[in-house]
Scaffold this motif. Structure first.
Motif, PDB file in Angstrom:
ATOM      1  N   GLN A 215      -5.076  -4.731  -9.250  1.00  0.00           N
ATOM      2  CA  GLN A 215      -4.623  -3.968 -10.411  1.00  0.00           C
ATOM      3  C   GLN A 215      -4.895  -2.477 -10.205  1.00  0.00           C
ATOM      4  OE1 GLN A 215      -5.950  -5.656 -14.162  1.00  0.00           O
ATOM      5  NE2 GLN A 215      -5.209  -3.866 -15.282  1.00  0.00           N
ATOM      6  N   GLY A 216      -5.994  -2.168  -9.537  1.00  0.00           N
ATOM      7  CA  GLY A 216      -6.333  -0.770  -9.244  1.00  0.00           C
ATOM      8  C   GLY A 216      -5.268  -0.107  -8.374  1.00  0.00           C
ATOM      9  N   THR A 217      -4.759  -0.851  -7.398  1.00  0.00           N
ATOM     10  CA  THR A 217      -3.703  -0.327  -6.517  1.00  0.00           C
ATOM     11  C   THR A 217      -2.416  -0.097  -7.306  1.00  0.00           C
ATOM     12  OG1 THR A 217      -4.688  -1.444  -4.622  1.00  0.00           O
ATOM     13  CG2 THR A 217      -2.384  -0.810  -4.416  1.00  0.00           C
ATOM     14  N   ALA A 218      -2.081  -1.056  -8.177  1.00  0.00           N
ATOM     15  CA  ALA A 218      -0.887  -0.895  -9.027  1.00  0.00           C
ATOM     16  C   ALA A 218      -1.042   0.347  -9.904  1.00  0.00           C
ATOM     17  CB  ALA A 218      -0.687  -2.128  -9.897  1.00  0.00           C
ATOM     18  N   ARG A 219      -2.238   0.549 -10.444  1.00  0.00           N
ATOM     19  CA  ARG A 219      -2.492   1.703 -11.313  1.00  0.00           C
ATOM     20  C   ARG A 219      -2.310   3.012 -10.542  1.00  0.00           C
ATOM     21  NH1 ARG A 219      -7.864   1.007 -13.093  1.00  0.00           N
ATOM     22  NH2 ARG A 219      -6.983  -0.658 -14.365  1.00  0.00           N
TER      23      ARG A 219
ATOM     24  N   ALA B 125       0.924  -5.935 -10.317  1.00  0.00           N
ATOM     25  CA  ALA B 125      -0.034  -6.242  -9.254  1.00  0.00           C
ATOM     26  C   ALA B 125       0.206  -7.655  -8.728  1.00  0.00           C
ATOM     27  CB  ALA B 125      -1.461  -6.098  -9.789  1.00  0.00           C
ATOM     28  N   ALA B 126       0.412  -8.595  -9.637  1.00  0.00           N
ATOM     29  CA  ALA B 126       0.639  -9.991  -9.245  1.00  0.00           C
ATOM     30  C   ALA B 126       1.940 -10.133  -8.459  1.00  0.00           C
ATOM     31  CB  ALA B 126       0.658 -10.882 -10.487  1.00  0.00           C
ATOM     32  N   GLU B 127       3.007  -9.478  -8.963  1.00  0.00           N
ATOM     33  CA  GLU B 127       4.321  -9.553  -8.290  1.00  0.00           C
ATOM     34  C   GLU B 127       4.263  -9.043  -6.862  1.00  0.00           C
ATOM     35  OE1 GLU B 127       7.769  -7.846 -10.212  1.00  0.00           O
ATOM     36  OE2 GLU B 127       6.941  -8.371 -12.174  1.00  0.00           O
ATOM     37  N   VAL B 128       3.604  -7.891  -6.673  1.00  0.00           N
ATOM     38  CA  VAL B 128       3.612  -7.255  -5.353  1.00  0.00           C
ATOM     39  C   VAL B 128       2.488  -7.806  -4.479  1.00  0.00           C
ATOM     40  CG1 VAL B 128       3.609  -5.010  -4.159  1.00  0.00           C
ATOM     41  CG2 VAL B 128       4.588  -5.182  -6.436  1.00  0.00           C
ATOM     42  N   GLY B 129       1.501  -8.425  -5.127  1.00  0.00           N
ATOM     43  CA  GLY B 129       0.392  -8.991  -4.361  1.00  0.00           C
ATOM     44  C   GLY B 129      -0.661  -7.966  -3.985  1.00  0.00           C
ATOM     45  N   VAL B 130      -0.981  -7.088  -4.937  1.00  0.00           N
ATOM     46  CA  VAL B 130      -2.044  -6.089  -4.710  1.00  0.00           C
ATOM     47  C   VAL B 130      -3.005  -6.158  -5.905  1.00  0.00           C
ATOM     48  CG1 VAL B 130      -0.558  -4.530  -3.388  1.00  0.00           C
ATOM     49  CG2 VAL B 130      -0.722  -4.249  -5.872  1.00  0.00           C
TER      50      VAL B 130
ATOM     51  N   GLN C 117       1.526   1.398   6.249  1.00  0.00           N
ATOM     52  CA  GLN C 117       1.548   2.062   4.949  1.00  0.00           C
ATOM     53  C   GLN C 117       0.335   1.700   4.092  1.00  0.00           C
ATOM     54  OE1 GLN C 117       5.290   0.740   3.339  1.00  0.00           O
ATOM     55  NE2 GLN C 117       6.294   2.596   4.061  1.00  0.00           N
ATOM     56  N   PRO C 118      -0.125   2.653   3.278  1.00  0.00           N
ATOM     57  CA  PRO C 118      -1.167   2.295   2.311  1.00  0.00           C
ATOM     58  C   PRO C 118      -0.588   1.291   1.310  1.00  0.00           C
ATOM     59  CG  PRO C 118      -0.350   4.518   1.894  1.00  0.00           C
ATOM     60  CD  PRO C 118       0.276   4.058   3.168  1.00  0.00           C
ATOM     61  N   LEU C 119      -1.462   0.500   0.707  1.00  0.00           N
ATOM     62  CA  LEU C 119      -1.000  -0.578  -0.181  1.00  0.00           C
ATOM     63  C   LEU C 119      -0.240  -0.074  -1.408  1.00  0.00           C
ATOM     64  CD1 LEU C 119      -3.863  -3.221  -0.110  1.00  0.00           C
ATOM     65  CD2 LEU C 119      -1.475  -3.521   0.555  1.00  0.00           C
ATOM     66  N   TYR C 120      -0.683   1.067  -1.952  1.00  0.00           N
ATOM     67  CA  TYR C 120       0.006   1.535  -3.163  1.00  0.00           C
ATOM     68  C   TYR C 120       1.457   1.904  -2.876  1.00  0.00           C
ATOM     69  CZ  TYR C 120      -0.998   6.250  -1.418  1.00  0.00           C
ATOM     70  OH  TYR C 120      -1.079   7.370  -0.637  1.00  0.00           O
ATOM     71  N   GLN C 121       1.742   2.223  -1.590  1.00  0.00           N
ATOM     72  CA  GLN C 121       3.120   2.584  -1.244  1.00  0.00           C
ATOM     73  C   GLN C 121       4.047   1.386  -1.395  1.00  0.00           C
ATOM     74  OE1 GLN C 121       3.542   4.995   2.282  1.00  0.00           O
ATOM     75  NE2 GLN C 121       5.718   4.468   2.434  1.00  0.00           N
ATOM     76  N   LYS C 122       3.498   0.192  -1.178  1.00  0.00           N
ATOM     77  CA  LYS C 122       4.264  -1.042  -1.359  1.00  0.00           C
ATOM     78  C   LYS C 122       4.712  -1.137  -2.829  1.00  0.00           C
ATOM     79  CE  LYS C 122       3.543  -5.820  -0.036  1.00  0.00           C
ATOM     80  NZ  LYS C 122       2.535  -6.850   0.289  1.00  0.00           N
ATOM     81  N   VAL C 123       3.805  -0.791  -3.732  1.00  0.00           N
ATOM     82  CA  VAL C 123       4.132  -0.830  -5.163  1.00  0.00           C
ATOM     83  C   VAL C 123       5.180   0.245  -5.485  1.00  0.00           C
ATOM     84  CG1 VAL C 123       3.201  -0.794  -7.503  1.00  0.00           C
ATOM     85  CG2 VAL C 123       1.745  -1.527  -5.594  1.00  0.00           C
TER      86      VAL C 123
END
Lengths: 246, 246
Positions: free
Chosen positions: A55-59, A48-53, A16-22
């Motif tokens: 900030q851009g990915t969280a956004r 971002a910190a919680e999921v470990g990605v 999965q792409p990282l943003y999908q984790k978020v």
């Protein structure tokens, strides 16, 4: 996995792409009732910190969820869960109404859930070309009359153990959302008039050859993945399918 | 005139509200091709002066047209006509597709336009409780096969002289827009499966009792006025009605 949705397009070679984790994290919290409609999300930095990605990915994840109407961002205030309830979601995808246009609540009459091999057509339509699918066959009743014969087919990998949850709720999409994190947001429907087969006629107490409305649906989840193929046959002598075009 | 639309609500005792004069002016210019898709409108001040209304009234009209997707306002640049073409508008309201999902262009086979008294049902549904209506009956052909029998009913007062324009174009909404300033923006549809009557069977070269898709539509113009009642019967053995729910 390479998948091309109708609206989204993404390619991932390593899962999965990282943003999908978020997205999965947020959707799971909404599904679990930890994040309620109207509730505020953590900031991008916290998330971002919680999921470990990054900030851009969280956004990116927040933007996707906003585009799909799951979240609402308010300038200078924060990001909130929109007031999408299972009920409103359900009736958006259930288009049958009585002659006055009033919503009808379908009730389950009969149900059968089996796991089986996917057909070639199902493989070509459903997410991740599944080898195995669940087939959920149901007869539903509207205002005391058996009115719909429906068959939903979903990838077995996404809906593990669904056969042990019988009887399933009348509104399957609530189950998909609350137990499998699949939020159905879009459905393409293909509608024709057809003549009742002997088994359909028997299930719906009508004459063989009587006209039925057949709706073939492909339902897409929040990630644009085609997760359900459904064929519904409706008696429309007392009810009709309603839609607004604009 | 007191009229309550589904989306808009306005009350006027002395004819049309003033902002409608501004809307009519803009719509007429778009319909006449003086304002093209992408073209810029005069400023609020100029528009107000031209039409002879206050700037606030001109602004209200522009906001309504923007809400309906006819205009697009760009911060600091001006107001533009959106790229809505008759073609895109047409296919948004014509939902029949072939088995591959491709758009089909219907062709006119037979047409009859008559003026007659409105039925009680038509009076209750159509704008301004019309005494007289035009009934436009058409048989249309899809890829060489007679596939649709349609009856459109419109208020005679809004479509004066339409019977003299025969043969009407296959896409009636282009005619409504270009010759009568009625831009159809929304349609409520009510869909059932029905058995072909003898006359329908004859028109469509099918057996009496064969299943047909019946679509009853109420179409609303840019002002939210219900301006057309249409009943369409479709053969769906080679084509299907497609819709996306979201």
């Amino acid at each position: 996995m390479v998948f091309t949705g109708k609206r989204q397009h993404w390619t991932s070679w390593m899962g999965q792409p990282l943003y999908q984790k978020v997205i999965d994290t947020i959707v799971a919290r909404i599904a679990a009732g930890e994040l309620l409609p109207g509730g505020m999300l953590p900031s991008e930095t916290q998330l971002a910190a919680e999921v470990g990605v990054s900030q851009g990915t969280a956004r990116k994840a927040l933007m996707m969820l906003e585009q799909h109407g799951i979240l609402r961002r308010e300038q200078g205030r924060g990001t909130f869960v929109t007031a999408r309830t299972p009920d409103s979601s359900l009736f958006n995808f259930f288009r049958l109404r009585d002659h006055d246009g009033a919503v009808i609540r379908p009730e389950l009459v009969d149900e059968k859930v089996v796991q089986r091999a996917a057909t070639a057509e199902e493989q070509s339509l459903l997410f991740d070309k599944p080898d195995r699918v669940y087939e959920i066959s149901r007869i539903r009743c509207l205002e005391g009359i058996n009115s719909t014969v429906e068959t939903s087919v979903v990838p077995a990998a996404l809906f593990a153990g669904i056969e042990n949850r019988a009887p399933l709720p009348s509104a399957l999409y609530i189950l998909y959302q609350q137990n499998y994190g699949c939020i159905v947001l879009k459905a393409d429907e293909c509608i024709v008039a057809t003549a009742a087969t002997p088994s359909q006629a028997k299930a719906l107490n009508i004459c063989e050859g009587a006209p039925l409305l057949q709706v073939e649906r492909l339902a897409f989840d929040i990630l644009g993945r085609p997760i359900e193929r459904r064929r519904s046959l409706y008696r429309t002598d007392r009810f009709s399918y309603r839609v607004t075009l604009d």
